[in-house]
Design a protein around this motif. Structure first.
Motif, short mmCIF file in Angstrom:
data_model
loop_
_atom_site.label_atom_id
_atom_site.label_comp_id
_atom_site.label_asym_id
_atom_site.label_seq_id
_atom_site.Cartn_x
_atom_site.Cartn_y
_atom_site.Cartn_z
N ASP A 262 17.47 19.89 25.77
CA ASP A 262 18.03 18.98 26.76
C ASP A 262 17.31 19.04 28.09
OD1 ASP A 262 21.14 18.34 28.41
OD2 ASP A 262 19.95 16.98 27.20
N ASP A 263 16.26 19.82 28.19
CA ASP A 263 15.54 19.98 29.45
C ASP A 263 14.20 19.26 29.39
OD1 ASP A 263 17.51 21.62 30.65
OD2 ASP A 263 16.77 23.32 29.47
N GLY A 264 13.60 19.08 30.56
CA GLY A 264 12.27 18.50 30.62
C GLY A 264 12.29 16.98 30.60
N GLU A 265 11.13 16.41 30.35
CA GLU A 265 10.96 14.97 30.38
C GLU A 265 11.61 14.32 29.15
OE1 GLU A 265 9.75 13.29 33.03
OE2 GLU A 265 9.82 15.31 33.89
N ILE A 266 11.85 13.04 29.24
CA ILE A 266 12.52 12.31 28.16
C ILE A 266 11.51 12.00 27.05
CG2 ILE A 266 13.89 10.28 27.57
CD1 ILE A 266 14.39 10.03 30.66
N ALA A 267 11.89 12.26 25.83
CA ALA A 267 11.11 11.86 24.66
C ALA A 267 11.99 10.99 23.78
CB ALA A 267 10.62 13.08 23.89
N VAL A 268 11.39 9.92 23.24
CA VAL A 268 12.15 8.96 22.44
C VAL A 268 11.41 8.64 21.15
CG1 VAL A 268 13.23 7.89 24.46
CG2 VAL A 268 11.06 6.97 23.58
N GLY B 130 15.45 15.52 26.62
CA GLY B 130 15.61 15.13 28.00
C GLY B 130 16.86 14.34 28.32
N GLN B 131 17.98 14.71 27.68
CA GLN B 131 19.21 13.96 27.89
C GLN B 131 19.66 13.99 29.35
OE1 GLN B 131 20.58 12.11 25.52
NE2 GLN B 131 22.15 11.34 26.91
N ARG B 132 19.51 15.13 30.01
CA ARG B 132 19.93 15.22 31.42
C ARG B 132 19.09 14.30 32.29
NH1 ARG B 132 19.97 21.27 30.80
NH2 ARG B 132 22.09 21.83 30.20
N ARG B 133 17.80 14.27 32.05
CA ARG B 133 16.92 13.40 32.83
C ARG B 133 17.26 11.94 32.55
NH1 ARG B 133 14.98 10.42 35.67
NH2 ARG B 133 12.79 9.95 36.09
N LEU B 134 17.60 11.61 31.32
CA LEU B 134 17.97 10.24 30.97
C LEU B 134 19.24 9.82 31.71
CD1 LEU B 134 17.54 7.71 29.19
CD2 LEU B 134 18.92 8.86 27.42
N GLU B 135 20.25 10.68 31.70
CA GLU B 135 21.50 10.37 32.39
C GLU B 135 21.28 10.21 33.89
OE1 GLU B 135 23.93 13.63 31.24
OE2 GLU B 135 24.33 12.84 29.22
N ALA B 136 20.41 11.04 34.45
CA ALA B 136 20.11 10.94 35.88
C ALA B 136 19.40 9.63 36.20
CB ALA B 136 19.25 12.12 36.32
N ALA B 137 18.51 9.19 35.31
CA ALA B 137 17.78 7.94 35.53
C ALA B 137 18.75 6.75 35.48
CB ALA B 137 16.70 7.78 34.47
N VAL B 138 19.73 6.80 34.58
CA VAL B 138 20.72 5.73 34.51
C VAL B 138 21.56 5.69 35.78
CG1 VAL B 138 22.78 4.92 33.30
CG2 VAL B 138 20.80 5.74 31.97
N ARG B 139 22.01 6.87 36.23
CA ARG B 139 22.83 6.93 37.46
C ARG B 139 22.06 6.42 38.67
NH1 ARG B 139 24.27 12.02 35.33
NH2 ARG B 139 22.84 13.03 36.80
N ALA B 140 20.75 6.69 38.69
CA ALA B 140 19.93 6.29 39.83
C ALA B 140 19.55 4.81 39.79
CB ALA B 140 18.66 7.14 39.88
N GLY B 141 19.88 4.13 38.71
CA GLY B 141 19.57 2.71 38.61
C GLY B 141 18.10 2.43 38.36
N GLU B 142 17.39 3.39 37.77
CA GLU B 142 15.97 3.17 37.48
C GLU B 142 15.80 2.06 36.44
OE1 GLU B 142 13.95 6.80 36.39
OE2 GLU B 142 14.80 7.92 38.08
N THR B 143 14.71 1.31 36.57
CA THR B 143 14.42 0.25 35.61
C THR B 143 13.18 0.55 34.77
OG1 THR B 143 13.14 -0.93 37.29
CG2 THR B 143 15.47 -1.52 37.05
N LEU B 144 12.30 1.41 35.26
CA LEU B 144 11.08 1.79 34.52
C LEU B 144 10.93 3.31 34.63
CD1 LEU B 144 8.53 -1.00 35.51
CD2 LEU B 144 9.64 -0.69 33.29
N THR B 145 11.40 4.01 33.64
CA THR B 145 11.36 5.46 33.62
C THR B 145 10.31 5.93 32.63
OG1 THR B 145 13.72 5.59 34.16
CG2 THR B 145 12.70 7.56 33.23
N PRO B 146 9.39 6.82 33.04
CA PRO B 146 8.36 7.29 32.10
C PRO B 146 8.99 8.12 30.99
CG PRO B 146 8.26 8.53 34.15
CD PRO B 146 9.23 7.42 34.38
N MET B 147 8.59 7.84 29.75
CA MET B 147 9.11 8.56 28.58
C MET B 147 8.00 8.77 27.58
SD MET B 147 12.81 6.67 28.02
CE MET B 147 13.77 6.13 29.46
N GLU B 148 8.10 9.86 26.86
CA GLU B 148 7.13 10.15 25.82
C GLU B 148 7.60 9.53 24.50
OE1 GLU B 148 5.55 13.94 23.12
OE2 GLU B 148 6.68 14.31 24.98
N LEU B 149 6.72 8.82 23.84
CA LEU B 149 7.02 8.27 22.53
C LEU B 149 6.60 9.28 21.47
CD1 LEU B 149 7.98 5.72 20.96
CD2 LEU B 149 5.57 5.10 20.77
N THR B 150 7.52 9.65 20.61
CA THR B 150 7.24 10.64 19.59
C THR B 150 7.68 10.12 18.24
OG1 THR B 150 7.67 12.92 18.85
CG2 THR B 150 9.43 11.80 20.01
#
Length: 243
Positions: free
Chosen positions: A203-209, A221-241
């Motif tokens: 659950d730590d580190g950058e988001i991977a999808v 990266g669930q915590r980072r994902l939730e934080a990005a949603v709360r912050a209203g981000e529209t383009l969040t960097p994520m790793e494709l795996t």
């Protein structure tokens, strides 16, 4: 320093390719080429809708041969361009390859809001969504059959941007960043609200999808994902795996 290379854009129908490609060409001071505009003109000349012309192209390979040769010739010219085309990434081997995605409902809403004509005309959001999905699948099958490539495989691209909520200016800025500092691997910028949570062990580190078209599912990266949603981000960097 911006590297002097052609940028090719493709992506979902209704993802904003025209708007982004026009703005990007103006920003870079280069010529824009739209294969989509050519395709729509050809459909009109045949008295067909865009979907009908797609289905016609499945049976008559002269259409694709003509457009393929045109793209080969453009690529061989070595002119620095912005190319709006759903298959240019296959022909322009040295280009920066950008793929735009958007939520299917948002895509349907956008195309429904355009002035209708004989080539593209929709009666409702449901009708638009159905026609867009049918056209996209027709293209995918045609490209698989004729070229052995899958346009929905995101590994074909250098940059993936989700335009569901992002402004075109934001997308152009991400593309310019890629031209200034080319990365070693695929970069994905996604709307975090479109990413589905999953049972995440790390659950730590950058988001991977993982991509399960048309959805993305978080595997890290669930915590980072939730934080990005709360912050209203529209383009969040994520790793494709593929995990």
């Amino acid at each position: 320093m911006i590297r002097p290379c052609t940028v090719v854009l493709n992506g979902d129908l209704g993802s904003g390719k025209t708007t982004v490609s026009v703005m990007l060409a103006e920003r870079l001071g280069v010529r824009r080429v739209s294969i989509g505009d050519l395709y729509r003109r050809m459909a009109a000349e045949h008295g067909m809708t865009a979907l009908q012309f797609n289905l016609h192209s499945e049976l008559d390979d002269k259409v694709d041969h003509y457009i393929d040769q045109l793209q080969h010739d453009i690529a061989a010219s070595d002119e620095r361009l912005v190319v709006d085309s759903r298959l240019a990434w296959h022909f322009f081997t040295d280009a920066l390859k950008v793929h735009l995605i958007t939520d299917p409902v948002e895509a349907a809403r956008r195309v429904l809001g355009r002035p209708g004509d004989a080539v593209e005309n929709y009666g409702s959001i449901e009708d638009a969504g159905r026609q867009l999905a049918d056209r996209s699948e027709s293209e995918r099958q045609r490209f698989l059959s004729r070229y052995g490539v899958d346009k929905t495989d995101l590994r074909n691209y250098d940059l993936v941007c989700d335009t569901t909520s992002a402004d075109p200016e934001q997308v152009v800025a991400r593309i310019v960043e890629m031209l200034e500092r080319p990365p070693a691997a695929l970069v994905c910028y996604l709307d975090p609200r479109r990413v589905r949570p999953a049972a995440v062990t790390d659950d730590d580190g950058e988001i991977a999808v993982v991509h399960r078209a048309p959805h993305f599912v978080a595997v890290r990266g669930q915590r980072r994902l939730e934080a990005a949603v709360r912050a209203g981000e529209t383009l969040t960097p994520m790793e494709l795996t593929s995990a």
